[in-house]
Scaffold this motif. Structure first.
Motif, PDB file in Angstrom:
ATOM      1  N   ARG A  19       0.826  -1.210   0.000  1.00 13.53           N
ATOM      2  CA  ARG A  19       0.000   0.000   0.000  1.00 13.53           C
ATOM      3  C   ARG A  19       0.856   1.254   0.000  1.00 13.53           C
ATOM      4  O   ARG A  19       0.530   2.243  -0.662  1.00 13.53           O
ATOM      5  CB  ARG A  19      -0.924  -0.013   1.230  1.00 13.53           C
ATOM      6  N   GLU A  20       1.984   1.222   0.729  1.00 17.86           N
ATOM      7  CA  GLU A  20       2.843   2.406   0.797  1.00 17.86           C
ATOM      8  C   GLU A  20       3.446   2.731  -0.566  1.00 17.86           C
ATOM      9  O   GLU A  20       3.658   3.899  -0.895  1.00 17.86           O
ATOM     10  CB  GLU A  20       3.945   2.203   1.846  1.00 17.86           C
ATOM     11  N   ASP A  21       3.743   1.684  -1.345  1.00 21.16           N
ATOM     12  CA  ASP A  21       4.243   1.931  -2.702  1.00 21.16           C
ATOM     13  C   ASP A  21       3.178   2.619  -3.549  1.00 21.16           C
ATOM     14  O   ASP A  21       3.471   3.556  -4.302  1.00 21.16           O
ATOM     15  CB  ASP A  21       4.645   0.616  -3.376  1.00 21.16           C
ATOM     16  N   TYR A  22       1.942   2.153  -3.438  1.00 17.26           N
ATOM     17  CA  TYR A  22       0.857   2.750  -4.214  1.00 17.26           C
ATOM     18  C   TYR A  22       0.618   4.193  -3.779  1.00 17.26           C
ATOM     19  O   TYR A  22       0.442   5.084  -4.614  1.00 17.26           O
ATOM     20  CB  TYR A  22      -0.423   1.926  -4.063  1.00 17.26           C
ATOM     21  N   LEU A  23       0.653   4.443  -2.475  1.00 16.37           N
ATOM     22  CA  LEU A  23       0.487   5.816  -1.986  1.00 16.37           C
ATOM     23  C   LEU A  23       1.643   6.705  -2.451  1.00 16.37           C
ATOM     24  O   LEU A  23       1.436   7.885  -2.770  1.00 16.37           O
ATOM     25  CB  LEU A  23       0.388   5.821  -0.460  1.00 16.37           C
ATOM     26  N   ALA A  24       2.850   6.153  -2.499  1.00 17.02           N
ATOM     27  CA  ALA A  24       3.995   6.924  -2.991  1.00 17.02           C
ATOM     28  C   ALA A  24       3.803   7.291  -4.457  1.00 17.02           C
ATOM     29  O   ALA A  24       4.106   8.425  -4.878  1.00 17.02           O
ATOM     30  CB  ALA A  24       5.284   6.129  -2.806  1.00 17.02           C
ATOM     31  N   PHE A  25       3.284   6.345  -5.245  1.00 22.51           N
ATOM     32  CA  PHE A  25       2.988   6.626  -6.654  1.00 22.51           C
ATOM     33  C   PHE A  25       1.954   7.744  -6.772  1.00 22.51           C
ATOM     34  O   PHE A  25       2.111   8.683  -7.561  1.00 22.51           O
ATOM     35  CB  PHE A  25       2.486   5.363  -7.348  1.00 22.51           C
ATOM     36  N   LEU A  26       0.891   7.652  -5.989  1.00 23.39           N
ATOM     37  CA  LEU A  26      -0.161   8.668  -6.058  1.00 23.39           C
ATOM     38  C   LEU A  26       0.361  10.047  -5.669  1.00 23.39           C
ATOM     39  O   LEU A  26      -0.008  11.058  -6.279  1.00 23.39           O
ATOM     40  CB  LEU A  26      -1.329   8.278  -5.152  1.00 23.39           C
ATOM     41  N   GLN A  27       1.218  10.095  -4.665  1.00 22.08           N
ATOM     42  CA  GLN A  27       1.743  11.390  -4.235  1.00 22.08           C
ATOM     43  C   GLN A  27       2.552  12.042  -5.340  1.00 22.08           C
ATOM     44  O   GLN A  27       2.425  13.244  -5.593  1.00 22.08           O
ATOM     45  CB  GLN A  27       2.595  11.223  -2.977  1.00 22.08           C
ATOM     46  N   GLN A  28       3.384  11.248  -6.027  1.00 25.65           N
ATOM     47  CA  GLN A  28       4.156  11.813  -7.136  1.00 25.65           C
ATOM     48  C   GLN A  28       3.258  12.132  -8.326  1.00 25.65           C
ATOM     49  O   GLN A  28       3.494  13.112  -9.044  1.00 25.65           O
ATOM     50  CB  GLN A  28       5.293  10.869  -7.529  1.00 25.65           C
ATOM     51  N   ALA A  29       2.210  11.318  -8.535  1.00 21.83           N
ATOM     52  CA  ALA A  29       1.259  11.624  -9.604  1.00 21.83           C
ATOM     53  C   ALA A  29       0.614  12.983  -9.357  1.00 21.83           C
ATOM     54  O   ALA A  29       0.462  13.793 -10.274  1.00 21.83           O
ATOM     55  CB  ALA A  29       0.194  10.528  -9.696  1.00 21.83           C
ATOM     56  N   TYR A  30       0.245  13.241  -8.103  1.00 19.71           N
ATOM     57  CA  TYR A  30      -0.344  14.542  -7.774  1.00 19.71           C
ATOM     58  C   TYR A  30       0.590  15.669  -8.186  1.00 19.71           C
ATOM     59  O   TYR A  30       0.148  16.678  -8.773  1.00 19.71           O
ATOM     60  CB  TYR A  30      -0.643  14.634  -6.277  1.00 19.71           C
ATOM     61  N   HIS A  31       1.870  15.502  -7.917  1.00 19.32           N
ATOM     62  CA  HIS A  31       2.824  16.586  -8.161  1.00 19.32           C
ATOM     63  C   HIS A  31       3.074  16.853  -9.644  1.00 19.32           C
ATOM     64  O   HIS A  31       3.497  17.957  -9.998  1.00 19.32           O
ATOM     65  CB  HIS A  31       4.146  16.297  -7.450  1.00 19.32           C
ATOM     66  N   HIS A  32       2.821  15.867 -10.509  1.00 20.19           N
ATOM     67  CA  HIS A  32       2.947  16.220 -11.926  1.00 20.19           C
ATOM     68  C   HIS A  32       1.583  16.474 -12.572  1.00 20.19           C
ATOM     69  O   HIS A  32       1.468  17.325 -13.451  1.00 20.19           O
ATOM     70  CB  HIS A  32       3.771  15.187 -12.710  1.00 20.19           C
ATOM     71  N   VAL A  33       0.529  15.808 -12.100  1.00 15.42           N
ATOM     72  CA  VAL A  33      -0.797  16.025 -12.682  1.00 15.42           C
ATOM     73  C   VAL A  33      -1.272  17.456 -12.449  1.00 15.42           C
ATOM     74  O   VAL A  33      -1.931  18.048 -13.314  1.00 15.42           O
ATOM     75  CB  VAL A  33      -1.801  15.009 -12.109  1.00 15.42           C
ATOM     76  N   ARG A  34      -0.916  18.049 -11.299  1.00 20.82           N
ATOM     77  CA  ARG A  34      -1.381  19.413 -11.032  1.00 20.82           C
ATOM     78  C   ARG A  34      -0.763  20.433 -11.984  1.00 20.82           C
ATOM     79  O   ARG A  34      -1.236  21.582 -12.063  1.00 20.82           O
ATOM     80  CB  ARG A  34      -1.099  19.796  -9.575  1.00 20.82           C
ATOM     81  N   HIS A  35       0.265  20.024 -12.711  1.00 21.26           N
ATOM     82  CA  HIS A  35       0.876  20.926 -13.694  1.00 21.26           C
ATOM     83  C   HIS A  35       0.334  20.716 -15.104  1.00 21.26           C
ATOM     84  O   HIS A  35       0.701  21.471 -16.017  1.00 21.26           O
ATOM     85  CB  HIS A  35       2.402  20.722 -13.715  1.00 21.26           C
ATOM     86  N   THR A  36      -0.520  19.717 -15.305  1.00 26.55           N
ATOM     87  CA  THR A  36      -0.968  19.407 -16.663  1.00 26.55           C
ATOM     88  C   THR A  36      -1.662  20.586 -17.316  1.00 26.55           C
ATOM     89  O   THR A  36      -1.325  20.983 -18.440  1.00 26.55           O
ATOM     90  CB  THR A  36      -1.898  18.183 -16.660  1.00 26.55           C
TER      91      THR A  36
END
Length: 224
Positions: free
Chosen positions: A34-51
């Protein structure tokens, strides 16, 4: 051969390197925590917010001869609005801290990918930004729905913890067709070269986000 097919051919080695990253293969097999998936989501947030800001910046820098592409960017913007909130919702649904994720600092790999996207638009040929579109949308179509289904079952997480992956896996099938049509209208050799070059770089940069999920931004593996 049309340009979209040429683009896929020219970027095939980089795409394969991305798909072979160990943590991606582990996710597809349901072998991450689960921590790996949450880590992925956190980084996704940081690039998706720039789309959306990146799309706006690209549209502003396009020359008049590419007015048709600027109009297409307007459609992309409408589709992409608010997707960063989906990522934060998934984090909360999976037991993560939504506010902490939104306030966090991006990992080095994520920051570099976003920075390169802005640099491509501002310093180089803004059409090159569509190399990033190829990488993110193409990867979503190839992996997102499959990974979401596998991880939900393996981790026992609620379905509403995978809204970002599931929506992009389904949505981006349509986007890929739209993208193909746009790329096949690019006739200028410099524009075509810019997209190929950027896509090759973005496959590596996006791959580095996955290579470093478990290392707090320190690169774990060199590109093969």
């Amino acid at each position: 051969m049309n340009f979209h097919d040429t683009l896929l051919e020219r970027t095939a080695p980089e795409r394969q390197q991305l798909l072979c990253i160990p943590i991606i293969q582990s996710a597809l097999a349901g072998n991450i925590g689960r921590e790996d998936y949450l880590a992925f989501l956190q980084q996704a947030y940081h690039h998706v917010r720039h789309t959306v800001p990146l799309l706006m910046a690209c549209g502003a820098r396009l020359p008049t001869r590419l007015e048709w592409l600027r109009e297409a960017i307007g459609e992309y913007i409408e589709e992409e609005m608010g997707h960063q909130e989906w990522v934060l919702d998934d984090i909360a649904a999976c037991g993560g801290n939504r506010a902490a994720a939104a306030a966090s600092t991006p990992a080095l790999a994520t920051e570099l990918m976003v920075s390169y996207a802005y640099d491509t638009i501002q310093r180089g040929n803004p059409v090159g930004f569509f190399g990033m579109v190829l990488v993110l949308e193409g990867t979503s179509v190839a992996l997102a729905t499959r990974a979401a289904d596998t991880l939900q079952q393996a981790l026992g997480l609620p379905r509403n913890g995978f809204s970002y992956l599931l929506s992009h896996g389904d949505l981006d099938v349509e986007h890929v067709g739209f993208f193909k049509g746009l790329m096949d209208r690019l006739e200028d050799p410099d524009d075509q070269r810019a997209v190929v070059h950027a896509a090759q770089r973005f496959y590596t940069l996006y791959g580095d986000i996955f290579r470093t999920l478990r290392a707090d931004g320190a690169r774990l593996a060199e590109v093969a």
